[in-house]
Design a protein around this motif. Structure first.
Motif, PDB file in Angstrom:
ATOM      1  N   GLN A  70      18.766   1.514   5.516  1.00 44.97           N
ATOM      2  CA  GLN A  70      18.243   1.049   4.230  1.00 44.97           C
ATOM      3  C   GLN A  70      16.845   0.424   4.302  1.00 44.97           C
ATOM      4  N   PRO A  71      16.467  -0.237   5.405  1.00 44.01           N
ATOM      5  CA  PRO A  71      15.096  -0.777   5.453  1.00 44.01           C
ATOM      6  C   PRO A  71      14.014   0.269   5.232  1.00 44.01           C
ATOM      7  N   VAL A  72      14.294   1.525   5.570  1.00 43.76           N
ATOM      8  CA  VAL A  72      13.311   2.589   5.367  1.00 43.76           C
ATOM      9  C   VAL A  72      13.298   3.038   3.909  1.00 43.76           C
ATOM     10  N   HIS A  73      14.443   2.941   3.255  1.00 45.77           N
ATOM     11  CA  HIS A  73      14.555   3.446   1.883  1.00 45.77           C
ATOM     12  C   HIS A  73      13.611   2.716   0.931  1.00 45.77           C
ATOM     13  N   PHE A  74      13.427   1.415   1.151  1.00 44.47           N
ATOM     14  CA  PHE A  74      12.631   0.630   0.206  1.00 44.47           C
ATOM     15  C   PHE A  74      11.132   0.776   0.412  1.00 44.47           C
ATOM     16  N   LEU A  75      10.747   1.738   1.251  1.00 41.98           N
ATOM     17  CA  LEU A  75       9.343   2.131   1.314  1.00 41.98           C
ATOM     18  C   LEU A  75       9.001   3.097   0.194  1.00 41.98           C
ATOM     19  N   LEU A  76      10.038   3.725  -0.377  1.00 38.62           N
ATOM     20  CA  LEU A  76       9.829   4.750  -1.394  1.00 38.62           C
ATOM     21  C   LEU A  76       9.250   4.169  -2.680  1.00 38.62           C
ATOM     22  N   PRO A  77       8.160   4.725  -3.183  1.00 34.65           N
ATOM     23  CA  PRO A  77       7.645   4.280  -4.479  1.00 34.65           C
ATOM     24  C   PRO A  77       8.501   4.766  -5.643  1.00 34.65           C
ATOM     25  N   LEU A  78       9.534   5.564  -5.351  1.00 36.35           N
ATOM     26  CA  LEU A  78      10.445   6.021  -6.400  1.00 36.35           C
ATOM     27  C   LEU A  78      11.509   4.978  -6.706  1.00 36.35           C
ATOM     28  N   VAL A  79      11.667   3.972  -5.840  1.00 44.70           N
ATOM     29  CA  VAL A  79      12.647   2.912  -6.058  1.00 44.70           C
ATOM     30  C   VAL A  79      12.051   1.900  -7.035  1.00 44.70           C
ATOM     31  N   SER A  80      12.771   1.633  -8.110  1.00 46.67           N
ATOM     32  CA  SER A  80      12.219   0.792  -9.173  1.00 46.67           C
ATOM     33  C   SER A  80      11.864  -0.603  -8.680  1.00 46.67           C
ATOM     34  N   SER A  81      12.701  -1.183  -7.831  1.00 47.05           N
ATOM     35  CA  SER A  81      12.412  -2.531  -7.336  1.00 47.05           C
ATOM     36  C   SER A  81      11.187  -2.534  -6.428  1.00 47.05           C
ATOM     37  N   THR A  82      10.960  -1.436  -5.696  1.00 45.93           N
ATOM     38  CA  THR A  82       9.765  -1.324  -4.863  1.00 45.93           C
ATOM     39  C   THR A  82       8.518  -1.227  -5.731  1.00 45.93           C
ATOM     40  N   ILE A  83       8.589  -0.484  -6.813  1.00 46.18           N
ATOM     41  CA  ILE A  83       7.470  -0.383  -7.757  1.00 46.18           C
ATOM     42  C   ILE A  83       7.145  -1.770  -8.316  1.00 46.18           C
ATOM     43  N   LEU A  84       8.212  -2.518  -8.658  1.00 49.58           N
ATOM     44  CA  LEU A  84       8.012  -3.871  -9.170  1.00 49.58           C
ATOM     45  C   LEU A  84       7.339  -4.751  -8.114  1.00 49.58           C
ATOM     46  N   LEU A  85       7.840  -4.678  -6.875  1.00 48.26           N
ATOM     47  CA  LEU A  85       7.298  -5.493  -5.791  1.00 48.26           C
ATOM     48  C   LEU A  85       5.813  -5.215  -5.577  1.00 48.26           C
ATOM     49  N   ILE A  86       5.469  -3.938  -5.494  1.00 52.02           N
ATOM     50  CA  ILE A  86       4.072  -3.553  -5.279  1.00 52.02           C
ATOM     51  C   ILE A  86       3.207  -3.952  -6.470  1.00 52.02           C
ATOM     52  N   GLY A  87       3.764  -3.770  -7.671  1.00 47.41           N
ATOM     53  CA  GLY A  87       3.013  -4.109  -8.875  1.00 47.41           C
ATOM     54  C   GLY A  87       2.740  -5.607  -8.989  1.00 47.41           C
ATOM     55  N   MET A  88       3.748  -6.436  -8.705  1.00 44.91           N
ATOM     56  CA  MET A  88       3.574  -7.887  -8.807  1.00 44.91           C
ATOM     57  C   MET A  88       2.555  -8.396  -7.788  1.00 44.91           C
ATOM     58  N   LEU A  89       2.478  -7.721  -6.640  1.00 44.30           N
ATOM     59  CA  LEU A  89       1.550  -8.132  -5.592  1.00 44.30           C
ATOM     60  C   LEU A  89       0.211  -7.404  -5.689  1.00 44.30           C
ATOM     61  N   ASN A  90       0.102  -6.474  -6.649  1.00 49.93           N
ATOM     62  CA  ASN A  90      -1.136  -5.712  -6.860  1.00 49.93           C
ATOM     63  C   ASN A  90      -1.579  -4.994  -5.581  1.00 49.93           C
ATOM     64  N   LEU A  91      -0.627  -4.310  -4.944  1.00 45.44           N
ATOM     65  CA  LEU A  91      -0.902  -3.607  -3.697  1.00 45.44           C
ATOM     66  C   LEU A  91      -1.037  -2.109  -3.935  1.00 45.44           C
ATOM     67  N   GLU A  92      -1.786  -1.443  -3.075  1.00 45.31           N
ATOM     68  CA  GLU A  92      -1.838   0.012  -3.062  1.00 45.31           C
ATOM     69  C   GLU A  92      -0.655   0.527  -2.243  1.00 45.31           C
ATOM     70  N   ILE A  93       0.018   1.561  -2.731  1.00 46.70           N
ATOM     71  CA  ILE A  93       1.193   2.075  -2.040  1.00 46.70           C
ATOM     72  C   ILE A  93       0.850   2.552  -0.630  1.00 46.70           C
ATOM     73  N   GLY A  94      -0.354   3.118  -0.470  1.00 48.20           N
ATOM     74  CA  GLY A  94      -0.753   3.601   0.848  1.00 48.20           C
ATOM     75  C   GLY A  94      -0.854   2.488   1.869  1.00 48.20           C
ATOM     76  N   SER A  95      -1.481   1.371   1.488  1.00 48.29           N
ATOM     77  CA  SER A  95      -1.612   0.241   2.416  1.00 48.29           C
ATOM     78  C   SER A  95      -0.252  -0.381   2.712  1.00 48.29           C
ATOM     79  N   TYR A  96       0.607  -0.425   1.704  1.00 49.22           N
ATOM     80  CA  TYR A  96       1.964  -0.943   1.895  1.00 49.22           C
ATOM     81  C   TYR A  96       2.745  -0.092   2.892  1.00 49.22           C
ATOM     82  N   LEU A  97       2.676   1.228   2.730  1.00 45.92           N
ATOM     83  CA  LEU A  97       3.380   2.127   3.650  1.00 45.92           C
ATOM     84  C   LEU A  97       2.842   2.000   5.072  1.00 45.92           C
ATOM     85  N   ARG A  98       1.530   1.976   5.208  1.00 48.47           N
ATOM     86  CA  ARG A  98       0.927   1.882   6.544  1.00 48.47           C
ATOM     87  C   ARG A  98       1.329   0.578   7.240  1.00 48.47           C
ATOM     88  N   PHE A  99       1.403  -0.488   6.480  1.00 47.63           N
ATOM     89  CA  PHE A  99       1.732  -1.782   7.073  1.00 47.63           C
ATOM     90  C   PHE A  99       3.224  -1.908   7.387  1.00 47.63           C
TER      91      PHE A  99
END
Length: 437
Positions: free
Chosen positions: A382-411
């Motif tokens: 499951q830790p790998v699953h939440f890298l997906l930008p298709l997961v609604s909670s992941t979209i929320l997390l990235i959006g609230m932190l104003n992150l680019e999905i690419g930088s999030y995935l790389r990190f």
């Protein structure tokens, strides 16, 4: 032919929900119905679907009451003192802040809802990250990993609920052997938080800030922690006792999980919100999240009913058995854990746990392996699953932190894969999964 149809059905289902052409609820209903008709089961399909729905009824009830119970505990403020303590303790030290993020997430994640968890954690911690110029990717990664472990390995979390419901397994039988892995996984994430925080401490140092003065006044924090209209600080010890009693009963298996959480939720409401109007408001507040998940569970039951009734699952399992060398049979739970890493990354939970895991469980039976081990092994990724930008909670997390999905995935990618591997090792060591050589 059944193997081809079964594989095609799972593939079409996966493509439809991964591409957002259909919701999971719709795809779980229409796709198996269409393929059952193609396979010539038109006169039996309604019976198959009904049997599948009956099979998940107990799990759906368990999920509904568990979400309501933990939702009420969070509403009543059971975890608020711990949240405030975390915020007071971390101060301006990046190491403490990163560890506090991991611990806070693990506590809030008990309700199993990623959206709620990330809203509370980000609202509480982001002002502090900004105040000392700390990398928000650390907040994203530590909170994501901590949530994925608690949500993934608890029986009321999304992945387990899907597989347990369609396969008809007992929640306690799934959960109890994974408790050491769950605890070890949280400890591992705390260690990772220490590593990441130490790197930040080297970069920015320890900042001397007054956290409480600066952040208890923060409006977002006040909205999440100090909801005086629904919190019940005077009942915290009663709520703690009730929560411990429910969890003890769940682990001991003295009562069916669905019944246990039904009673727990009712008692929690009567203690904390005695008036009828208050109880209606609490139910209404949690109804949206619960009903969405339960609809998918029932539709997943229909999907599994068709998969089982048409014997497609048997055909798929037989084909899988034929391509795995006999010498690998005893390693099957570990194989499932490892292949679940790319599957969890590339597929939605609905596609994998409703469509693929039942096939893997059927294969385990052929090998003489307890199929519950397959479910345990599958959730370890499951830790790998939440890298997906298709997961609604992941979209929320990235959006609230104003992150680019690419930088999030790389990190986060390397830490997510490493965490999944650590969970597999922990499960092997503690008996969550086993191998026979």
């Amino acid at each position: 032919m059944l193997t081809i149809l079964g594989l095609s059905m799972i593939t079409v289902f996966t493509i439809l929900i991964m591409s957002n052409r259909m919701t999971s609820f719709t795809a779980l209903t229409l796709v198996p119905l269409l393929f059952a008709l193609i396979a010539g089961f038109g006169t039996q399909v309604d019976t198959m679907m009904l049997e599948g729905i009956k099979g998940v009824a107990s799990s759906a009830a368990f999920l509904l009451f568990a979400l309501l119970f933990f939702g009420i505990m969070i509403d009543a403020g059971l975890f608020d003192p711990l949240i405030k303590k975390v915020l007071k303790t971390v101060k301006g030290d990046p190491v403490k802040i990163a560890i506090g993020t991991a611990v806070l997430t693990a506590l809030v994640a008990l309700d199993g809802d990623g959206t709620t968890t990330f809203m509370i954690v980000v609202s509480s911690m982001l002002p502090l990250y900004k105040r000392i110029n700390m990398n928000p990717l650390i907040l994203a990664t530590t909170s994501m990993l901590s949530f994925s472990i608690v949500s993934g390995l608890t029986p009321w979390g999304g992945p387990a609920v899907r597989s347990l419901s369609v396969l008809g397994f007992d929640q306690t039988e799934f959960f109890v052997p994974l408790i050491p892995t769950l605890i070890g996984g949280v400890v591992w994430v705390v260690f990772l938080a220490y590593v990441l925080g130490k790197a930040e401490r080297k970069r920015i140092g320890v900042i001397d800030v007054s956290v409480i003065e600066g952040f208890e006044k923060n409006e977002e924090l006040a909205a999440t922690i100090e909801q005086n209209d629904i919190t019940r600080p005077k009942l915290i010890w009663v709520n703690l006792f009730l929560t411990i009693a429910v969890m003890t009963a769940l682990i001991s298996g003295i009562m069916e999980a669905a019944t246990l959480f039904l009673i727990g939720a009712v008692v929690a409401m009567m203690i904390n919100y005695p008036s009828i109007e208050q109880q209606k408001n609490r139910i209404k507040a949690h109804a949206s999240n619960a009903i969405t998940v339960i609809l998918v569970v029932f539709a997943g039951g229909a999907f599994a009913g068709i998969l089982e009734g048409t014997k497609m699952v048997d055909a798929l399992a037989g084909s899988l058995v034929s391509i795995i060398p006999d010498s690998w049979n005893g390693l099957f739970p570990v194989i499932v854990g490892l292949v679940s890493i790319p599957f969890n990354f590339a597929m939605s939970n609905d596609a994998y746990y409703f469509g693929v895991v039942p096939v893997l469980a059927e294969t385990a039976v052929v090998y003489g392996i307890d199929p519950i081990q397959v479910v345990r092994a599958a959730v370890l990724a499951q830790p790998v699953h939440f890298l997906l930008p298709l997961v609604s909670s992941t979209i929320l997390l990235i959006g609230m932190l104003n992150l680019e999905i690419g930088s999030y995935l790389r990190f986060a990618l390397k830490w997510s894969v490493l965490t999944s591997l650590v969970l597999i090792v922990l499960a092997l060591i503690t008996g969550g999964i086993s191998i026979s050589l």
